[in-house]
Design an enzyme around this catalytic site. Structure first.
Site, PDB file in Angstrom:
ATOM      1  N   ARG A  46      -2.682  -1.963  -3.302  1.00 56.55           N
ATOM      2  CA  ARG A  46      -3.902  -1.226  -3.019  1.00 56.55           C
ATOM      3  C   ARG A  46      -3.891   0.037  -3.880  1.00 56.55           C
ATOM      4  O   ARG A  46      -2.904   0.784  -3.881  1.00 56.55           O
ATOM      5  CB  ARG A  46      -3.942  -0.822  -1.551  1.00 56.55           C
ATOM      6  CG  ARG A  46      -5.189  -0.033  -1.275  1.00 56.55           C
ATOM      7  CD  ARG A  46      -5.110   0.691   0.028  1.00 56.55           C
ATOM      8  NE  ARG A  46      -6.324   1.449   0.203  1.00 56.55           N
ATOM      9  CZ  ARG A  46      -6.443   2.456   1.021  1.00 56.55           C
ATOM     10  NH1 ARG A  46      -5.420   2.819   1.761  1.00 56.55           N
ATOM     11  NH2 ARG A  46      -7.574   3.104   1.126  1.00 56.55           N
ATOM     12  N   GLU A  83      -8.305  -5.584   4.936  1.00 55.65           N
ATOM     13  CA  GLU A  83      -8.178  -5.202   3.529  1.00 55.65           C
ATOM     14  C   GLU A  83      -6.980  -5.880   2.865  1.00 55.65           C
ATOM     15  O   GLU A  83      -7.032  -6.271   1.706  1.00 55.65           O
ATOM     16  CB  GLU A  83      -8.060  -3.681   3.422  1.00 55.65           C
ATOM     17  CG  GLU A  83      -9.381  -2.986   3.748  1.00 55.65           C
ATOM     18  CD  GLU A  83      -9.237  -1.538   4.155  1.00 55.65           C
ATOM     19  OE1 GLU A  83      -8.773  -1.288   5.294  1.00 55.65           O
ATOM     20  OE2 GLU A  83      -9.565  -0.660   3.354  1.00 55.65           O
ATOM     21  N   ASN A  87       0.875  -1.175   0.000  1.00 58.72           N
ATOM     22  CA  ASN A  87       0.000   0.000   0.000  1.00 58.72           C
ATOM     23  C   ASN A  87       0.911   1.224   0.000  1.00 58.72           C
ATOM     24  O   ASN A  87       1.460   1.615   1.020  1.00 58.72           O
ATOM     25  CB  ASN A  87      -0.871  -0.046   1.265  1.00 58.72           C
ATOM     26  CG  ASN A  87      -1.826   1.126   1.354  1.00 58.72           C
ATOM     27  OD1 ASN A  87      -1.761   2.061   0.536  1.00 58.72           O
ATOM     28  ND2 ASN A  87      -2.703   1.091   2.339  1.00 58.72           N
ATOM     29  N   HIS A 102     -13.238   2.646   0.366  1.00 58.95           N
ATOM     30  CA  HIS A 102     -13.236   1.571   1.370  1.00 58.95           C
ATOM     31  C   HIS A 102     -13.951   0.318   0.846  1.00 58.95           C
ATOM     32  O   HIS A 102     -14.430  -0.500   1.626  1.00 58.95           O
ATOM     33  CB  HIS A 102     -13.975   1.981   2.671  1.00 58.95           C
ATOM     34  CG  HIS A 102     -13.347   3.080   3.444  1.00 58.95           C
ATOM     35  ND1 HIS A 102     -14.090   4.092   4.032  1.00 58.95           N
ATOM     36  CD2 HIS A 102     -12.065   3.340   3.747  1.00 58.95           C
ATOM     37  CE1 HIS A 102     -13.290   4.926   4.662  1.00 58.95           C
ATOM     38  NE2 HIS A 102     -12.036   4.491   4.507  1.00 58.95           N
ATOM     39  N   ARG A 133     -12.205  15.297   8.343  1.00 59.72           N
ATOM     40  CA  ARG A 133     -13.008  15.677   7.167  1.00 59.72           C
ATOM     41  C   ARG A 133     -14.444  15.973   7.581  1.00 59.72           C
ATOM     42  O   ARG A 133     -14.996  15.294   8.448  1.00 59.72           O
ATOM     43  CB  ARG A 133     -13.015  14.546   6.131  1.00 59.72           C
ATOM     44  CG  ARG A 133     -11.673  14.330   5.495  1.00 59.72           C
ATOM     45  CD  ARG A 133     -11.718  13.137   4.539  1.00 59.72           C
ATOM     46  NE  ARG A 133     -10.555  12.301   4.751  1.00 59.72           N
ATOM     47  CZ  ARG A 133     -10.490  11.008   4.474  1.00 59.72           C
ATOM     48  NH1 ARG A 133     -11.528  10.386   3.960  1.00 59.72           N
ATOM     49  NH2 ARG A 133      -9.396  10.340   4.709  1.00 59.72           N
TER      50      ARG A 133
END
Ligand code: ADP
Length: 398
Positions: free
Chosen positions: A91, A384, A7, A180, A241
């Site tokens: 990823r 993941e 990743n 996601h 956020r």
């Protein structure tokens, strides 16, 4: 078969090496501060040995060379030779509309990825860089891309088209993509297994609540809606956020504060959310602690966070015409019993009956609804990296 999962971020790179026979992690690590002073590599092998190598890591190439060296090292390595590694899974944050599934990355795929790079200018270029470096260093290994957006490509148009002039969708790809996806797909599948029912017959709402947070409506195994949009800014309240806001606020604040579009973008992405409202921290634990001490802004931040998730659950129940299971995952979803309780409280009318004793848990697969609850609620830790490794193995075996 061994699969390396990478990743690659702009200044950091996470990796895990899987033994796919047992789906166990042989080694994992993190390279930090690539291209910045004081860079280092953290490495842990399956036997729990941990090392930190402090070294100048000016580029991703140097970083990946170093991680391969540690995997092969006589002292704490786990590989005799690179021949043991079958393929590398990457990823990739944004696949745009070009990638609805994981894929082997050939030259054409790299070109398609470069074409969508401006949809995720912070994430995709370092992802692509990671792939290119691995292709260079390991030219004989297949490289596979697994996309955060792919799972949501099944959304219907009514869920992904913004009510803006249609030409922006046509010209620039301005639409909702969602993120996601690897996590939502994985936890929905696990939830169906826990319920001992076919995924293809279930309506599941998955709540990925981490620093970044999103909810997805998974109907019959397919994502039909999700809370993130063109970028990961839309939807829930997150660490820093803002999630959903009235878009008119943006020119209003820019005008009042006399700031540029990129300064505004920073405020929405990096100074809002739990951090912005609480004024304390982006980390939910700090905010929960401050709220417990009576800090009013921290209390509001937590309430806002939970309330937004609850509203999405209501919306997605309506979107799917019902719900069979609500799943919590990621840092907050897996660990915060208060968040889970705060979200589920008041959903009795939907048929959710919380088992508060069962809810007092962390990071394990568990039902947190009572045996009689019509709608099941559960915690499912996400994984993941494992999904990336599985998809990679599947593609190279075809
Ligand atoms: P991301 O991968 O999006 O950076 P994570 O899934 O790691 O984020 O989630 C980070 C969030 O999870 C933080 O707000 C943190 O407070 C929360 N978190 C992590 N561990 C715990 C814990 N043990 N208890 C409560 N919250 C936790």
């Amino acid at each position: 078969m061994k699969i390396l999962v990478i990743n690659s971020g702009s200044s950091s790179l996470k990796y895990q090496l899987f033994n796919m026979e047992t789906e166990s992690v042989l080694a994992k690590g993190l390279i930090q501060r690539i291209g910045i002073e004081d860079s280092f590599l953290e490495y842990e092998n399956g036997e729990g040995e941990e090392i930190v190598i402090e070294k100048d890591i000016p580029t991703h190439k140097v970083g990946i060379e170093l991680l391969l060296e540690t995997l092969l090292s006589d002292d704490h390595g786990v590989l005799e030779s690179m021949d043991e590694v079958e393929a590398v899974g990457h990823r990739i944050v944004h696949g745009g509309e070009a990638f609805a599934h994981s894929t082997i990355i050939d030259d054409e795929a790299i070109k398609n990825l470069e074409d969508v790079a401006d949809l995720a200018p912070l994430h995709n270029p370092p992802n692509i860089m990671g792939i290119k470096v691995c292709k260079e260093l390991m030219p004989d290994k297949p490289q596979v891309g697994v996309f955060d957006t792919a799972f949501h490509q099944s959304m219907p148009e009514k869920a992904y088209i913004y009510a803006l002039p249609y030409e922006y969708y046509k010209k620039y790809g301005v639409r909702r993509y969602g993120f996601h996806g690897t996590s939502h797909g994985y936890v929905a599948k696990r939830a169906a297994q826990m319920m001992d029912k076919p995924l293809s017959e279930l309506k599941i709402i998955t709540c990925h609540l981490g620093n970044g947070a999103s909810v997805a409506a998974v109907k019959n195994g397919k994502s039909v809606d999700t809370s993130m949009g063109l970028t990961p800014l839309e939807g829930l309240v997150m660490g820093t956020r803002c999630g959903d806001i009235d878009p008119a606020i943006i020119p209003f604040i820019m005008d009042k504060e006399d700031i540029s579009a990129s300064e505004m973008d920073d405020i929405l992405n990096k100074e809002s959310g739990l951090l912005g409202v609480s004024g304390v921290s982006s980390d939910s634990r700090d905010v929960e602690d401050a709220a417990a001490e009576g800090n009013h802004q921290a209390e509001i931040a937590i309430e806002l966070f939970n309330y937004r998730v609850k509203k999405y659950i209501g919306a997605y129940t309506a979107a799917m015409g019902g719900v069979d299971a609500i799943v919590f995952t990621a840092g907050i979803g897996e660990n915060s019993k208060d968040t889970r309780a705060g979200v589920l409280e008041g959903l009795e009318y939907l048929g959710v009956e919380v088992d508060y004793e069962a809810n007092d848990c962390r990071g394990k697969e568990v039902f947190i609804s009572t045996a009689d609850s019509k709608v099941k609620a559960m915690v499912v830790p996400t994984n993941e990296e494992l999904v990336i490794a599985r998809d990679t193995m599947e593609l190279v075996n075809q």
